[in-house]
Design a protein around this motif. Structure first.
Motif, PDB file in Angstrom:
ATOM      1  N   ALA A 134      11.709  12.008 -12.100  1.00  6.11           N
ATOM      2  CA  ALA A 134      10.447  11.387 -11.688  1.00  6.11           C
ATOM      3  C   ALA A 134      10.304  10.006 -12.318  1.00  6.11           C
ATOM      4  O   ALA A 134       9.843   9.061 -11.673  1.00  6.11           O
ATOM      5  CB  ALA A 134       9.263  12.285 -12.063  1.00  6.11           C
ATOM      6  N   LEU A 135      10.712   9.864 -13.563  1.00  6.96           N
ATOM      7  CA  LEU A 135      10.645   8.573 -14.244  1.00  6.96           C
ATOM      8  C   LEU A 135      11.583   7.564 -13.570  1.00  6.96           C
ATOM      9  O   LEU A 135      11.201   6.409 -13.360  1.00  6.96           O
ATOM     10  CB  LEU A 135      10.998   8.739 -15.723  1.00  6.96           C
ATOM     11  N   ALA A 184       0.840  -1.203   0.000  1.00  4.87           N
ATOM     12  CA  ALA A 184       0.000   0.000   0.000  1.00  4.87           C
ATOM     13  C   ALA A 184       0.875   1.253   0.000  1.00  4.87           C
ATOM     14  O   ALA A 184       0.594   2.213  -0.737  1.00  4.87           O
ATOM     15  CB  ALA A 184      -0.938  -0.003   1.203  1.00  4.87           C
ATOM     16  N   LEU A 185       1.925   1.253   0.797  1.00  6.24           N
ATOM     17  CA  LEU A 185       2.841   2.396   0.847  1.00  6.24           C
ATOM     18  C   LEU A 185       3.529   2.600  -0.498  1.00  6.24           C
ATOM     19  O   LEU A 185       3.600   3.726  -1.010  1.00  6.24           O
ATOM     20  CB  LEU A 185       3.889   2.199   1.939  1.00  6.24           C
ATOM     21  N   PHE A 186       4.004   1.516  -1.101  1.00  7.81           N
ATOM     22  CA  PHE A 186       4.628   1.624  -2.416  1.00  7.81           C
ATOM     23  C   PHE A 186       3.634   2.147  -3.443  1.00  7.81           C
ATOM     24  O   PHE A 186       3.984   2.954  -4.298  1.00  7.81           O
ATOM     25  CB  PHE A 186       5.195   0.280  -2.887  1.00  7.81           C
ATOM     26  N   GLN A 187       2.381   1.685  -3.351  1.00  4.43           N
ATOM     27  CA  GLN A 187       1.372   2.132  -4.316  1.00  4.43           C
ATOM     28  C   GLN A 187       1.118   3.632  -4.167  1.00  4.43           C
ATOM     29  O   GLN A 187       0.998   4.351  -5.167  1.00  4.43           O
ATOM     30  CB  GLN A 187       0.071   1.345  -4.144  1.00  4.43           C
ATOM     31  N   VAL A 188       1.055   4.116  -2.941  1.00  2.00           N
ATOM     32  CA  VAL A 188       0.856   5.553  -2.710  1.00  2.00           C
ATOM     33  C   VAL A 188       2.029   6.333  -3.298  1.00  2.00           C
ATOM     34  O   VAL A 188       1.836   7.339  -4.000  1.00  2.00           O
ATOM     35  CB  VAL A 188       0.703   5.842  -1.198  1.00  2.00           C
ATOM     36  N   ARG A 189       3.245   5.853  -3.035  1.00  2.00           N
ATOM     37  CA  ARG A 189       4.433   6.548  -3.561  1.00  2.00           C
ATOM     38  C   ARG A 189       4.482   6.470  -5.084  1.00  2.00           C
ATOM     39  O   ARG A 189       4.851   7.433  -5.748  1.00  2.00           O
ATOM     40  CB  ARG A 189       5.695   5.950  -2.943  1.00  2.00           C
ATOM     41  N   LEU A 190       4.096   5.316  -5.633  1.00  2.00           N
ATOM     42  CA  LEU A 190       4.081   5.151  -7.080  1.00  2.00           C
ATOM     43  C   LEU A 190       3.053   6.098  -7.710  1.00  2.00           C
ATOM     44  O   LEU A 190       3.340   6.760  -8.710  1.00  2.00           O
ATOM     45  CB  LEU A 190       3.769   3.699  -7.438  1.00  2.00           C
ATOM     46  N   ASP A 191       1.870   6.185  -7.113  1.00  2.00           N
ATOM     47  CA  ASP A 191       0.840   7.094  -7.629  1.00  2.00           C
ATOM     48  C   ASP A 191       1.318   8.541  -7.593  1.00  2.00           C
ATOM     49  O   ASP A 191       1.132   9.300  -8.554  1.00  2.00           O
ATOM     50  CB  ASP A 191      -0.459   6.959  -6.817  1.00  2.00           C
ATOM     51  N   ALA A 192       1.945   8.933  -6.496  1.00  2.00           N
ATOM     52  CA  ALA A 192       2.451  10.308  -6.373  1.00  2.00           C
ATOM     53  C   ALA A 192       3.541  10.574  -7.410  1.00  2.00           C
ATOM     54  O   ALA A 192       3.584  11.649  -8.022  1.00  2.00           O
ATOM     55  CB  ALA A 192       2.990  10.541  -4.962  1.00  2.00           C
ATOM     56  N   THR A 193       4.392   9.592  -7.626  1.00  2.00           N
ATOM     57  CA  THR A 193       5.462   9.754  -8.610  1.00  2.00           C
ATOM     58  C   THR A 193       4.890   9.851 -10.019  1.00  2.00           C
ATOM     59  O   THR A 193       5.366  10.644 -10.840  1.00  2.00           O
ATOM     60  CB  THR A 193       6.464   8.588  -8.503  1.00  2.00           C
ATOM     61  N   GLU A 194       3.863   9.055 -10.299  1.00  2.00           N
ATOM     62  CA  GLU A 194       3.225   9.119 -11.620  1.00  2.00           C
ATOM     63  C   GLU A 194       2.577  10.493 -11.842  1.00  2.00           C
ATOM     64  O   GLU A 194       2.635  11.040 -12.945  1.00  2.00           O
ATOM     65  CB  GLU A 194       2.200   8.002 -11.769  1.00  2.00           C
ATOM     66  N   ARG A 195       1.965  11.044 -10.791  1.00  2.00           N
ATOM     67  CA  ARG A 195       1.388  12.389 -10.910  1.00  2.00           C
ATOM     68  C   ARG A 195       2.491  13.418 -11.169  1.00  2.00           C
ATOM     69  O   ARG A 195       2.333  14.323 -11.996  1.00  2.00           O
ATOM     70  CB  ARG A 195       0.589  12.749  -9.656  1.00  2.00           C
ATOM     71  N   ALA A 196       3.603  13.269 -10.468  1.00  2.00           N
ATOM     72  CA  ALA A 196       4.736  14.185 -10.682  1.00  2.00           C
ATOM     73  C   ALA A 196       5.271  14.047 -12.101  1.00  2.00           C
ATOM     74  O   ALA A 196       5.627  15.042 -12.748  1.00  2.00           O
ATOM     75  CB  ALA A 196       5.838  13.898  -9.661  1.00  2.00           C
ATOM     76  N   ASN A 202      10.369   4.142 -11.761  1.00  2.00           N
ATOM     77  CA  ASN A 202      10.925   2.828 -12.096  1.00  2.00           C
ATOM     78  C   ASN A 202      11.501   2.142 -10.866  1.00  2.00           C
ATOM     79  O   ASN A 202      11.332   0.942 -10.678  1.00  2.00           O
ATOM     80  CB  ASN A 202      11.984   2.959 -13.197  1.00  2.00           C
ATOM     81  N   ALA A 203      12.175   2.901 -10.016  1.00  2.00           N
ATOM     82  CA  ALA A 203      12.746   2.330  -8.800  1.00  2.00           C
ATOM     83  C   ALA A 203      11.644   1.818  -7.872  1.00  2.00           C
ATOM     84  O   ALA A 203      11.742   0.723  -7.303  1.00  2.00           O
ATOM     85  CB  ALA A 203      13.621   3.367  -8.083  1.00  2.00           C
ATOM     86  N   LEU A 204      10.575   2.596  -7.729  1.00  2.00           N
ATOM     87  CA  LEU A 204       9.463   2.174  -6.879  1.00  2.00           C
ATOM     88  C   LEU A 204       8.783   0.941  -7.451  1.00  2.00           C
ATOM     89  O   LEU A 204       8.398   0.028  -6.710  1.00  2.00           O
ATOM     90  CB  LEU A 204       8.449   3.310  -6.714  1.00  2.00           C
ATOM     91  N   LEU A 205       8.653   0.899  -8.758  1.00  2.00           N
ATOM     92  CA  LEU A 205       8.041  -0.258  -9.399  1.00  2.00           C
ATOM     93  C   LEU A 205       8.892  -1.503  -9.157  1.00  2.00           C
ATOM     94  O   LEU A 205       8.359  -2.569  -8.839  1.00  2.00           O
ATOM     95  CB  LEU A 205       7.867   0.002 -10.899  1.00  2.00           C
ATOM     96  N   GLU A 206      10.214  -1.358  -9.248  1.00  2.00           N
ATOM     97  CA  GLU A 206      11.098  -2.493  -8.978  1.00  2.00           C
ATOM     98  C   GLU A 206      10.979  -2.947  -7.524  1.00  2.00           C
ATOM     99  O   GLU A 206      10.939  -4.135  -7.243  1.00  2.00           O
ATOM    100  CB  GLU A 206      12.549  -2.124  -9.286  1.00  2.00           C
ATOM    101  N   GLN A 207      10.878  -1.992  -6.605  1.00  2.00           N
ATOM    102  CA  GLN A 207      10.724  -2.347  -5.195  1.00  2.00           C
ATOM    103  C   GLN A 207       9.410  -3.065  -4.955  1.00  2.00           C
ATOM    104  O   GLN A 207       9.354  -4.042  -4.207  1.00  2.00           O
ATOM    105  CB  GLN A 207      10.797  -1.099  -4.311  1.00  2.00           C
TER     106      GLN A 207
END
Length: 114
Positions: A96-97, A45-57, A101-106
């Protein structure tokens, strides 16, 4: 006969203790599995929140890059300020990209552990 009865009684007591230990170990394992599953779910859930925020950025950076490109065209070799804004937007997008990518790998790594 008493010796045999005593050994049988001791064996039953040992067997009961072993069954109790096995039962406790099974209960401990279930508790650990539940706790680790809950921890992994929180991490996902935490990774998803960070991934969503990064995608918005990333989307905002792409918009800024496009706006910078238009401003640069409008300036027709104009000010170097437009180029600086475009370069900054491209850099922001690239960062941001990379983070995305790093968050997606994690996230994929944490799911692989599950």
């Amino acid at each position: 006969a008493r010796s045999t009865l005593a050994r049988a009684t001791a064996a039953e007591a040992d067997s009961a203790q072993l069954r109790e230990k096995v039962g406790q170990m099974e209960a401990d394992q279930k508790e650990w599995e539940h706790a680790s599953s809950a921890m992994l779910e929180r991490e996902r859930a935490l990774f998803q929140v960070r991934l969503d925020a990064t995608e918005r950025a990333l989307a905002a950076a792409n918009t800024a890059e496009a706006q910078g490109a238009l401003a640069l065209e409008d300036a027709q070799r104009g000010t170097s300020q437009a180029e600086k804004e475009k370069d900054a937007a491209v850099l922001e997008r690239d960062l941001a990209l990379e983070e995305c990518n790093a968050l997606l790998e994690q996230l994929q790594a944490s799911e692989a552990l599950a």
